[in-house]
Design a protein around this motif. Structure first.
Motif, PDB file in Angstrom:
ATOM      1  N   GLY A  15       0.798  -1.175  -0.058  1.00 30.34           N
ATOM      2  CA  GLY A  15      -0.086  -0.018  -0.048  1.00 30.34           C
ATOM      3  C   GLY A  15       0.950   1.357   0.038  1.00 30.34           C
ATOM      4  O   GLY A  15       0.529   2.176  -0.787  1.00 30.34           O
ATOM      5  N   GLU A  36       9.947   3.252   6.866  1.00 31.29           N
ATOM      6  CA  GLU A  36       9.732   1.653   6.849  1.00 31.29           C
ATOM      7  C   GLU A  36      10.693   0.851   7.969  1.00 31.29           C
ATOM      8  O   GLU A  36      11.840   1.270   7.818  1.00 31.29           O
ATOM      9  CB  GLU A  36      10.153   1.074   5.419  1.00 31.29           C
ATOM     10  N   ARG A  37       9.990   0.286   8.799  1.00 33.01           N
ATOM     11  CA  ARG A  37      10.556  -0.249  10.018  1.00 33.01           C
ATOM     12  C   ARG A  37      11.650  -1.436   9.698  1.00 33.01           C
ATOM     13  O   ARG A  37      12.672  -1.394  10.339  1.00 33.01           O
ATOM     14  CB  ARG A  37       9.401  -0.614  10.981  1.00 33.01           C
ATOM     15  N   ALA A  84       8.354   4.560  12.426  1.00 33.69           N
ATOM     16  CA  ALA A  84       7.467   5.777  13.024  1.00 33.69           C
ATOM     17  C   ALA A  84       6.895   5.380  14.457  1.00 33.69           C
ATOM     18  O   ALA A  84       6.205   4.361  14.610  1.00 33.69           O
ATOM     19  CB  ALA A  84       6.378   5.903  12.203  1.00 33.69           C
ATOM     20  N   SER A 115       0.305   2.937   5.964  1.00 36.54           N
ATOM     21  CA  SER A 115       0.195   1.640   5.361  1.00 36.54           C
ATOM     22  C   SER A 115       1.268   0.872   6.261  1.00 36.54           C
ATOM     23  O   SER A 115       1.701   0.029   5.481  1.00 36.54           O
ATOM     24  CB  SER A 115       0.544   1.601   3.884  1.00 36.54           C
ATOM     25  N   ARG A 135       6.580 -12.369   7.760  1.00 36.30           N
ATOM     26  CA  ARG A 135       5.950 -11.075   7.219  1.00 36.30           C
ATOM     27  C   ARG A 135       6.775 -10.392   6.274  1.00 36.30           C
ATOM     28  O   ARG A 135       6.390  -9.917   5.299  1.00 36.30           O
ATOM     29  CB  ARG A 135       5.302 -10.215   8.379  1.00 36.30           C
ATOM     30  N   ASP A 279      -3.763  -3.551   4.723  1.00 38.57           N
ATOM     31  CA  ASP A 279      -4.472  -4.577   5.734  1.00 38.57           C
ATOM     32  C   ASP A 279      -4.741  -3.759   7.022  1.00 38.57           C
ATOM     33  O   ASP A 279      -5.439  -4.538   7.757  1.00 38.57           O
ATOM     34  CB  ASP A 279      -2.857  -5.420   5.941  1.00 38.57           C
ATOM     35  N   LEU A 296      -5.376  -8.423   1.902  1.00 38.39           N
ATOM     36  CA  LEU A 296      -5.170  -9.115   0.678  1.00 38.39           C
ATOM     37  C   LEU A 296      -4.237  -7.926  -0.374  1.00 38.39           C
ATOM     38  O   LEU A 296      -4.621  -6.644  -0.135  1.00 38.39           O
ATOM     39  CB  LEU A 296      -6.355  -9.489  -0.092  1.00 38.39           C
ATOM     40  N   ALA A 297      -3.488  -8.379  -1.280  1.00 35.28           N
ATOM     41  CA  ALA A 297      -2.399  -7.646  -1.640  1.00 35.28           C
ATOM     42  C   ALA A 297      -3.164  -6.692  -2.752  1.00 35.28           C
ATOM     43  O   ALA A 297      -2.785  -5.531  -3.048  1.00 35.28           O
ATOM     44  CB  ALA A 297      -1.148  -8.390  -2.474  1.00 35.28           C
TER      45      ALA A 297
ATOM     46  N   TYR B 422      -5.213 -13.380  -6.465  1.00 40.59           N
ATOM     47  CA  TYR B 422      -3.868 -13.368  -6.593  1.00 40.59           C
ATOM     48  C   TYR B 422      -3.132 -14.031  -5.438  1.00 40.59           C
ATOM     49  O   TYR B 422      -3.286 -14.084  -4.432  1.00 40.59           O
ATOM     50  CB  TYR B 422      -3.451 -11.708  -6.468  1.00 40.59           C
TER      51      TYR B 422
HETATM   52  C1  LIG Z   1       3.964 -14.646   3.767  1.00 42.03           C
HETATM   53  C2  LIG Z   1       2.645 -13.941   3.172  1.00 42.03           C
HETATM   54  C3  LIG Z   1       2.045 -14.322   1.867  1.00 42.03           C
HETATM   55  C4  LIG Z   1       1.144 -13.625   1.275  1.00 42.03           C
HETATM   56  N1  LIG Z   1       0.346 -13.987   0.307  1.00 42.03           N
HETATM   57  C5  LIG Z   1      -0.469 -13.278  -0.270  1.00 42.03           C
HETATM   58  C6  LIG Z   1      -1.078 -14.005  -1.616  1.00 42.03           C
HETATM   59  O1  LIG Z   1      -0.656 -14.812  -2.135  1.00 42.03           O
HETATM   60  N2  LIG Z   1      -2.093 -13.020  -2.059  1.00 42.03           N
HETATM   61  C7  LIG Z   1      -2.448 -11.805  -1.350  1.00 42.03           C
HETATM   62  O2  LIG Z   1      -3.507 -11.569  -2.078  1.00 42.03           O
HETATM   63  N3  LIG Z   1      -1.879 -11.467  -0.516  1.00 42.03           N
HETATM   64  C8  LIG Z   1      -1.042 -12.059   0.132  1.00 42.03           C
HETATM   65  N4  LIG Z   1      -0.381 -11.651   1.515  1.00 42.03           N
HETATM   66  C9  LIG Z   1      -0.955 -10.244   1.945  1.00 42.03           C
HETATM   67  C10 LIG Z   1      -0.412  -9.230   1.397  1.00 42.03           C
HETATM   68  O3  LIG Z   1       1.087  -9.002   1.486  1.00 42.03           O
HETATM   69  C11 LIG Z   1      -0.696  -8.013   2.129  1.00 42.03           C
HETATM   70  O4  LIG Z   1      -2.061  -7.937   2.030  1.00 42.03           O
HETATM   71  C12 LIG Z   1      -0.080  -6.753   1.651  1.00 42.03           C
HETATM   72  O5  LIG Z   1       1.431  -6.857   1.540  1.00 42.03           O
HETATM   73  C13 LIG Z   1      -0.762  -5.474   2.540  1.00 42.03           C
HETATM   74  O6  LIG Z   1       0.008  -4.434   2.091  1.00 42.03           O
HETATM   75  P1  LIG Z   1      -0.039  -3.059   3.023  1.00 42.03           P
HETATM   76  O7  LIG Z   1       0.651  -2.173   2.601  1.00 42.03           O
HETATM   77  O8  LIG Z   1      -1.061  -3.047   3.887  1.00 42.03           O
HETATM   78  O9  LIG Z   1       0.987  -3.968   4.490  1.00 42.03           O
HETATM   79  P2  LIG Z   1       2.546  -4.340   4.111  1.00 42.03           P
HETATM   80  O10 LIG Z   1       2.778  -4.923   2.636  1.00 42.03           O
HETATM   81  O11 LIG Z   1       2.744  -5.503   5.090  1.00 42.03           O
HETATM   82  O12 LIG Z   1       3.337  -3.443   4.381  1.00 42.03           O
HETATM   83  C14 LIG Z   1       3.522  -2.532   5.704  1.00 42.03           C
HETATM   84  C15 LIG Z   1       4.853  -2.319   6.228  1.00 42.03           C
HETATM   85  O13 LIG Z   1       4.706  -1.235   7.123  1.00 42.03           O
HETATM   86  C16 LIG Z   1       5.969  -1.376   8.076  1.00 42.03           C
HETATM   87  N5  LIG Z   1       5.506  -0.816   9.363  1.00 42.03           N
HETATM   88  C17 LIG Z   1       4.447  -1.052  10.054  1.00 42.03           C
HETATM   89  N6  LIG Z   1       4.537  -0.343  10.990  1.00 42.03           N
HETATM   90  C18 LIG Z   1       5.396   0.493  10.870  1.00 42.03           C
HETATM   91  C19 LIG Z   1       5.896   1.726  11.598  1.00 42.03           C
HETATM   92  N7  LIG Z   1       5.403   2.108  12.742  1.00 42.03           N
HETATM   93  N8  LIG Z   1       7.116   2.491  11.116  1.00 42.03           N
HETATM   94  C20 LIG Z   1       7.402   2.066   9.987  1.00 42.03           C
HETATM   95  N9  LIG Z   1       7.137   1.094   9.167  1.00 42.03           N
HETATM   96  C21 LIG Z   1       6.082   0.242   9.837  1.00 42.03           C
HETATM   97  C22 LIG Z   1       5.987  -2.840   8.136  1.00 42.03           C
HETATM   98  O14 LIG Z   1       7.380  -3.218   8.446  1.00 42.03           O
HETATM   99  C23 LIG Z   1       5.630  -3.355   6.681  1.00 42.03           C
HETATM  100  O15 LIG Z   1       6.971  -3.488   6.041  1.00 42.03           O
HETATM  101  C24 LIG Z   1       0.506 -12.410   1.838  1.00 42.03           C
HETATM  102  C25 LIG Z   1       1.435 -11.663   3.235  1.00 42.03           C
HETATM  103  C26 LIG Z   1       2.381 -12.692   3.567  1.00 42.03           C
HETATM  104  C27 LIG Z   1       2.829 -12.007   4.907  1.00 42.03           C
END
Ligand SMILES: Cc1cc2nc3c(=O)[nH]c(=O)nc-3n(C[C@H](O)[C@H](O)[C@H](O)COP(=O)(O)OP(=O)(O)OC[C@H]3O[C@@H](n4cnc5c(N)ncnc54)[C@H](O)[C@@H]3O)c2cc1C
Ligand SMILES: Cc1cc2nc3c(=O)[nH]c(=O)nc-3n(C[C@H](O)[C@H](O)[C@H](O)COP(=O)(O)OP(=O)(O)OC[C@H]3O[C@@H](n4cnc5c(N)ncnc54)[C@H](O)[C@@H]3O)c2cc1C
Ligand SMILES: CC(C)(COP(=O)(O)OP(=O)(O)OC[C@H]1O[C@@H](n2cnc3c(N)ncnc32)[C@H](O)[C@@H]1OP(=O)(O)O)[C@@H](O)C(=O)NCCC(=O)NCCS
Ligand SMILES: CC(C)(COP(=O)(O)OP(=O)(O)OC[C@H]1O[C@@H](n2cnc3c(N)ncnc32)[C@H](O)[C@@H]1OP(=O)(O)O)[C@@H](O)C(=O)NCCC(=O)NCCS
Lengths: 542, 542
Positions: A15, A36-37, A84, A115, A135, A279, A296-297, B422
């Motif tokens: 995201g 990014e942490r 953060a 995000s 993760r 998420d 979900l991604a 996906y």
């Molecule tokens: C092993 C695995 C397999 C997956 N397989 C699928 C799949 O096949 N299909 C699918 O649709 N989805 C899948 N997903 C889910 C998908 O990866 C997530 O839905 C998507 O990445 C969510 O995006 P996001 O930006 O919300 O969070 P993320 O992509 O998780 O990014 C969030 C980031 O924020 C960072 N963060 C959190 N708090 C802080 C803070 N306070 N300061 C700085 N940084 C911070 C974290 O370190 C993290 O890297 C999978 C997830 C995992 C873990």
């Protein structure tokens, strides 16, 4: 020149980074900082299990961008290993901590995007300290390192990620046990749909321990709630994820009823200068419009891009979500969209279930494999409520088509008329999705009635006769207890053999029995078809 | 008891037999007669080329039902080798001729269904008598027999069936020439989309002779319009099909403007006691609602079932058609739905074209293959007008999703928000279809402008600068003549090198150039992106 917009983004993966790149494309002059942490950004979370298994050999392949490449191409100020730690909403400032030096720094913002994703739940089990989770890249490195030399692993949790991990640990040569507290893996599937998944896992050597939980994690085993143990030089916890809301909560942002950050249809949190995506936030369910968590991604990427538009004052509005998802299980495709039967029943919503087992492509063309498809339909409006599919081929396509039909507001019966590309390698003249439409229409119009696998025993106990219209050989090989054999092709001549009272007909998958049911109905019988035939019944009762 | 309904059906394959079986399920008491001229019913027309090639080894696999099985199961009176030779509308009687004995017989009807299909066109070429065609089992047998011992074949016509035949004759070890009078095979594809198909055919040894026609068929060669010859121990004519309207015409039924039997939205011909379905009838085009011929199995099956409902007084209404179709070409999937650019241009309809080359699944997961996808969009309403796809994997899925989106009335921009399943083996977090939606939205909103491959030369001649933002290596390997290299990642620092006036940016497929275009636009340049990048341009200009 006006002052450039200052945007801070917390979380640099699906995201967050989609927001950052789109934002740059929309506003070349904005100052964009991404915090990014973890030590990496823009990585392929969804690929992590496959790197553990060695399918994606090259670790670098998981890193789609780096801070340097994002600086060059998008002029982004990306800071990894920067957490953060605080949001000062009054001053519009985020405080970051450099995790390598401990230094704190302030980042002023005009717009802030959260995000932060979700974090794996760590169940409060004695010994959980030893359990790994998955993760990010660091988790992956740790897991890869831990598999070296290990001979056994226990995965706690049979969700999508737990199952992907189990498969990939098997690939690494480990003896893998999956412990799942409910009596099935993959909660989005209904019980009769999950049976082939259980079979597949067991065929590939995964030890499934269903209906038990991990009571204690020992040195190289785990002890289960029934007192038994499982070998576990490695323990991975994959019991689900919880939105990362700590920072938002501490900042006094509203958390919604489902436990995610609350956002309005324009992705704004309760503070109009703060947006949130992915998420960590609550979405609106496609059926009830209630708050739900759908990690979900696809949605995270979509929301990330959308939030950039919204920050730039461009119109955009969130859609409700159906949570379409897929997972591979040792070559099996398992996909779902919308609600399942369990959930509909628990919510007290009326529904119709339809089961078919069509070939992925024309049966007369080599290599046709049967899949199981289930459709859930609103009996009043004929709306599609959800679908599930399991098979080795073409399940992804059918679930995507159904998801698209739902987005377009097509009724279940309207699936019959979809023009789906047909040549014998790719489908059937009546595609599986068309077939679901035919069945839905027949039910909606009262052309046929069905009995579900879980209703059969009660109906028979109440006096219904179960008629098997398959061939004698099929009947002999796998009869449903109490059934009477009258092969379809002889039925018309043997009507007098059928006792009075309610009749349930069945065949292998429901197709021949449908013809039988129509025949009998027109001869005055009170008849219903066993939905999905022997196959669904068998999968359900096992 | 009322007198049973007498139904006669002419044609016993896709439309006719689907009508017969459904009719039986709806009306157990009807007297249903099916007249079929050929020696077989219910056969898999679409599989015939693959039996010729030996892919479907077993001829019996093509015969889904027989008169005997249809009698047993459905109580149908099926007469093969019986041609319907006359319809006496006044007396409501069909006259059949038994082609083995010559005996004629009358079949009274309350309802008559015509599903006579289409017949292969035989072009009036000297020597055409020797050419084979492929429509039924007899044709197939003849073709299989003719391949035995033959070393060369010429296929006249590069349509779907001609190409399937070419592939299958190659499988038989023949030296195959395809002669196509236009300059491309597969008319539903636009020229830049067909290039990989031409390549594929040539790679597999098919001799493509485009833009020439067959002037004369000799003893074991054909002579082409340019005077050259091609070896042709076997000649197959596959220049399209024409609706079988002779019987209907002789009976005075209305033939429509496109040359098919005219039917209303309830499949009735100009005689209310006579219905018609399938390849023989005209459909309504999804875009213009005008009469069109769409000889496809999906529609024929659908109409066959529907006509049974209509005869039984059940409500049903035809949808307009988009003609979604797919064909395999030596492992390449080639699929289309709706209108192509050629047709839109010829009709003077405004449109936007969008080209992308996404991976079938996530690039970081092994085995990801690039496909070419093209979307045609109404610039005013944002409606989806058509789509084309070519690739080795996942093209079928994307075209089906787009076809479904069209059926649901989704706009092109709304493709962005589709929730498509996906996981890295199956798609991308931004699926190819989502990506098309993003591009459509950018065009609709004016976020970006594009130049099409066929417009480039004129634009450059008029003074536009073409900027290649790929890497120096990519540029060196395959430059577009006249382009200037400024790699994307250095662009922000080199803005002063870009000459004033209109700029066109390009990269490999359009993605990097999109980011470049946004960058430049915000720095005041008059910029457009070369749609589909080098890849589409290359495919177009070749
Ligand atoms: C092993 C695995 C397999 C997956 N397989 C699928 C799949 O096949 N299909 C699918 O649709 N989805 C899948 N997903 C889910 C998908 O990866 C997530 O839905 C998507 O990445 C969510 O995006 P996001 O930006 O919300 O969070 P993320 O992509 O998780 O990014 C969030 C980031 O924020 C960072 N963060 C959190 N708090 C802080 C803070 N306070 N300061 C700085 N940084 C911070 C974290 O370190 C993290 O890297 C999978 C997830 C995992 C873990
Ligand atoms: C080689 C080949 C490959 C194909 N591949 C595909 C594909 O991959 N995908 C796809 O969608 N479509 C494909 N098609 C087209 C598809 O088969 C047709 O759209 C479909 O069969 C049309 O159904 P129909 O009932 O209208 O006609 P048909 O299925 O052709 O049936 C018509 C029948 O009527 C009989 N008949 C005609 N006149 C009389 C008469 N006077 N008396 C008695 N009988 C009569 C004919 O003998 C014929 O058997 C293919 C067709 C062919 C020939
Ligand atoms: C990759 C990432 C950095 C985003 O980068 P991005 O440049 O926005 O996204 P993509 O590379 O997917 O390209 C999409 C953009 O290119 C455009 N585009 C794509 N193909 C194009 C083409 N052929 N021609 C023109 N434009 C094209 C799209 O319209 C979109 O631009 P827009 O947002 O301005 O409309 C971010 O999504 C990310 O970090 N992803 C990895 C993490 C992740 O997603 N994890 C979960 C799944 S494993
Ligand atoms: C096969 C053929 C005889 C039609 O037979 P059919 O029994 O009507 O069709 P199918 O076997 O496809 O089954 C469809 C019927 O079974 C029902 N059905 C399918 N699966 C079912 C299931 N699991 N449970 C209950 N009913 C089911 C459908 O609802 C439909 O019945 P309906 O029309 O009453 O709604 C006819 O289509 C034919 O001759 N086809 C071959 C020729 C051809 O199509 N050529 C072109 C393509 S190669």
């Amino acid at each position: 020149m006006t002052k450039p917009r200052e945007v801070v983004i917390i979380g640099g993966v699906a995201g967050g980074m989609s927001a950052a790149t789109r934002l740059r494309r929309l506003d070349e002059h904005a100052r964009i900082t991404v915090l990014e942490r973890s030590g990496h950004v823009s990585f392929a979370n969804c690929g992590l299990p496959y790197h553990v298994g060695g399918v994606i050999e090259d670790r670098e392949a998981l890193l789609l961008q780096t801070p340097a490449s994002l600086r060059e191409r998008f002029d982004l100020d990306v800071r990894v290993s920067h957490e953060a730690v605080r949001i000062d909403r009054e001053r519009r400032v985020v405080v970051s901590r450099d995790l390598t030096t401990g230094t704190e720094r302030e980042h002023p913002y005009d717009a802030l995007v959260l995000s932060p994703g979700a974090r794996p739940v760590r169940p409060p089990i004695p010994g959980i300290g030893r359990a790994l989770t998955l993760r990010d890249i660091e988790d992956t490195d740790a897991l890869v390192a831990a598999t070296a030399g290990a001979r056994s692993a226990t995965v706690i949790g049979g969700g999508f990620i737990g199952i992907e991990l189990a498969e990939n640990l098997v690939r690494r040569g480990l003896r893998v046990t999956v412990v799942e507290a409910t009596d099935q893996v993959m909660a989005p599937l209904d019980p009769e749909m999950v049976t082939p998944v259980h079979d597949r896992l067991r065929e590939h050597g995964v030890h499934l321990r269903l209906g038990v939980s991990v009571a204690e994690i020992g040195a190289d085993t785990v002890t289960l709630s029934d007192g038994s143990t499982a070998p576990a030089e490695l323990v991975v916890a994959a019991v689900g994820v919880r939105p990362e809301t700590a920072l938002a909560e501490a900042a006094g942002l509203e958390i919604g009823p489902a436990g995610g950050i609350a956002v309005d249809p324009t992705l704004r949190t309760s503070d109009p200068a703060i947006w949130a995506v992915g998420d960590a936030v609550e979405k609106r369910d496609g059926l009830t419009h209630e708050a739900v968590l759908v990690p979900l991604a696809n949605t995270a990427n979509l929301q990330g891009r959308m939030v950039a538009d919204l920050i730039c004052g461009r119109p955009a509005r969130l859609r409700d979500v159906n949570g379409t998802a897929i997972v591979g299980v040792f070559g099996l495709q398992v996909a779902t969209t919308g609600w399942n039967e369990k959930r509909l029943r628990a919510a007290g919503r009326p529904y119709r279930a339809i089961h078919v087992h069509p070939n992925a492509h024309a049966g007369y063309y080599p290599g046709a494999e049967q899949m199981a498809l289930k459709l859930l339909v609103d009996p009043v409006t004929d709306a599609i409520l959800g679908a599930q599919g399991v098979g080795t081929d073409g399940v992804d396509k059918r679930i995507d088509v159904i998801s698209t039909a739902m987005a377009g507001g097509l009724t279940a019966s309207e699936l019959a008329g979809l023009e789906l590309a047909y040549a014998p390698q790719f489908g059937s003249a009546k595609d599986p999705v068309n077939m679901l439409g035919y069945l839905a229409e027949n039910l909606a119009d009262g052309v046929t009635r069905t009995v579900q696998w879980h209703e059969l025993a009660d109906r028979m106990a109440a006096g219904a006769v179960l008629l098997d219209v398959r061939t004698p050989a099929e009947h002999a090989a796998a009869p449903i207890p109490g059934s009477v054999l009258v092969e379809l092709d002889t039925l018309r001549d043997r009507l007098d053999e059928i006792p009075p009272g309610p009749v349930i007909v069945h065949c292998g998958v429901g197709l021949r029995a449908h013809t039988a049911a129509r025949l009998l109905a027109q001869h005055g019988f009170d008849v219903a078809n066993l939905d999905g035939g022997h196959r669904t019944w068998q999968a359900g009762v096992r």
